[in-house]
Each structure stands twice: as structure tokens, then as C-alpha cells.
Design an enzyme around this catalytic site. Sequence first.
Site, mmCIF file in Angstrom:
data_model
loop_
_atom_site.group_PDB
_atom_site.id
_atom_site.type_symbol
_atom_site.label_atom_id
_atom_site.label_comp_id
_atom_site.label_asym_id
_atom_site.label_seq_id
_atom_site.Cartn_x
_atom_site.Cartn_y
_atom_site.Cartn_z
ATOM 1 N N ASP A 64 0.853 -1.189 0.000
ATOM 2 C CA ASP A 64 0.000 0.000 0.000
ATOM 3 C C ASP A 64 0.887 1.237 0.000
ATOM 4 O O ASP A 64 2.101 1.130 0.141
ATOM 5 C CB ASP A 64 -1.023 -0.018 1.159
ATOM 6 C CG ASP A 64 -0.387 0.063 2.532
ATOM 7 O OD1 ASP A 64 0.842 -0.148 2.639
ATOM 8 O OD2 ASP A 64 -1.105 0.318 3.516
ATOM 9 N N TYR A 66 3.022 4.707 0.669
ATOM 10 C CA TYR A 66 3.716 5.313 1.815
ATOM 11 C C TYR A 66 2.710 6.132 2.615
ATOM 12 O O TYR A 66 1.843 6.791 2.042
ATOM 13 C CB TYR A 66 4.835 6.229 1.342
ATOM 14 C CG TYR A 66 5.966 5.535 0.617
ATOM 15 C CD1 TYR A 66 6.728 4.544 1.234
ATOM 16 C CD2 TYR A 66 6.302 5.890 -0.689
ATOM 17 C CE1 TYR A 66 7.785 3.933 0.572
ATOM 18 C CE2 TYR A 66 7.361 5.290 -1.349
ATOM 19 C CZ TYR A 66 8.099 4.299 -0.717
ATOM 20 O OH TYR A 66 9.138 3.699 -1.381
ATOM 21 N N PHE A 77 6.558 2.203 -4.491
ATOM 22 C CA PHE A 77 7.951 2.450 -4.124
ATOM 23 C C PHE A 77 8.454 3.841 -4.521
ATOM 24 O O PHE A 77 9.521 4.259 -4.087
ATOM 25 C CB PHE A 77 8.894 1.378 -4.690
ATOM 26 C CG PHE A 77 8.658 0.011 -4.104
ATOM 27 C CD1 PHE A 77 9.047 -0.283 -2.805
ATOM 28 C CD2 PHE A 77 8.029 -0.970 -4.856
ATOM 29 C CE1 PHE A 77 8.827 -1.541 -2.260
ATOM 30 C CE2 PHE A 77 7.796 -2.234 -4.317
ATOM 31 C CZ PHE A 77 8.190 -2.518 -3.017
ATOM 32 N N HIS A 188 11.175 -8.874 0.392
ATOM 33 C CA HIS A 188 10.880 -7.448 0.297
ATOM 34 C C HIS A 188 12.171 -6.641 0.466
ATOM 35 O O HIS A 188 13.055 -7.026 1.237
ATOM 36 C CB HIS A 188 9.873 -7.059 1.392
ATOM 37 C CG HIS A 188 9.219 -5.746 1.161
ATOM 38 N ND1 HIS A 188 9.802 -4.549 1.523
ATOM 39 C CD2 HIS A 188 8.024 -5.418 0.590
ATOM 40 C CE1 HIS A 188 9.010 -3.548 1.193
ATOM 41 N NE2 HIS A 188 7.924 -4.044 0.623
#
Length: 225
Positions: A64, A66, A77, A188
Amino acid sequence: MVHIGNDWDDLLKDEFKKDYYLKLRQFLIREYRSRTIYPDMYDIFNALKYTPYEKVKAVILGQDPYHEPGQAHGMAFSVREGVEQPPSLVNIFQELRDDLGIEPPPRNNGCLIPWAKSGVLLLNTVLTVREHQANSHRGRGWEILTDRIISLLDEREKPVVFILWGANAGRKSELITSDRHLVLRGPHPSPLSAYRGFFGGRYFSKTNEFLVQNGEEPVDWDLSH
């Protein structure tokens, strides 16, 4: 109701009329009126706006947006120009340098719009979030829409590379059924997990090797021009 401005509009028009999306829309209207929500409502669909369906070469799947001020602008990202790179993005750039020798941009430039314009769909599985509250809009309906987006790409004749970092993104591999496509999975890039196998994954060179082998133009991963 939703205007993206390219071929996604036609592909998703029926989705935006479905009951789950209409409920999600009412929820978002209440949330944006009463709380601080990211990204700005006009940026929610930026990933789709910058990367039309027919131009997608690769998908980088996030979770989801920031949830701190000034960061999110509708692309996984990526952060706005002038905003310091979050730790996960710093690690992505470190892997890019180790993989392709591309030097990271300055710490105040983590904007990935050039990747999007080069064919990388920077898609979060949930497209909105409350300030300071990670995963606060999970389970409200976004996942149904983004699963449909992944399935539409899976149906495409032209091959796509799906880059799935972390457990949440990895679970979406179930939606990718065609052997035309390439799925690259890894931990991740968060500092909590990057040293468990994210580094050394060579996602960027593998993506371009696959695209070239299939007669497609490689992605331009260099943000310096």
C-alpha cells in the site's frame, strides 16, 4: 467516474460499475473528507495513467502507499521529487547498482516516473492509506480491482515480467497462469528483509534479458537522464 486517459479506461469500465467498487468509492469519499489520506485523490491511479496496458513490459508490485507526509503519489515504491528516498527504495537502488552498474540518483530523488514511462507498472495492491497507519485501507475493495488488473495483464499475448517482492506480493503469483510471462520473486527490499535474499536477485537484468529474448525493447532503468 474514473478517467485514466488511456486503454485502461475501456478495460476497467465494467469494474468501476460493480458493487464492491461503488462501496469502496463511498468509503473513500468519507475518508478523504474526515482524515488525511495518501496519495492525493487525483494521484490514486497514477500507476495506470503513466503506463498504459499495451505498453506494460514489467510489473513491480507493492503493498500500500507510503503513509508519511509528502511521499506517496500513486506509484509503488516511488516518492515525489525532492523527497528523501525511503529505506526500501534505497535498497532497490543498491540492488540496481550491483546488478546493472547504474549509480543511484541523489537521496532527494526517488521519483520513478521514468520507469513507468519505460513500461514498468508500479502497482500497489491497495491504492490508498491513512496518514501514519500502514494497511489501514486493506480489505476495503482495492484488492479486487488490482487482482483484476493483474489478471488482465496475464491474459495479454505480449509477455510481461512480474516482479513480486515480499510475501504479500508473492501470493499474487496465483493470478499469473500463462507461461508466456516471467515471474521473479524475492524478499521485500525493506531493511528488515533485504539481506535475506533480496540483494543479489538481479531482477533488473533478468527482466531485460527476458524482454529482449521475446523481441521486446528492454526497460531503461537509468533515472539519470
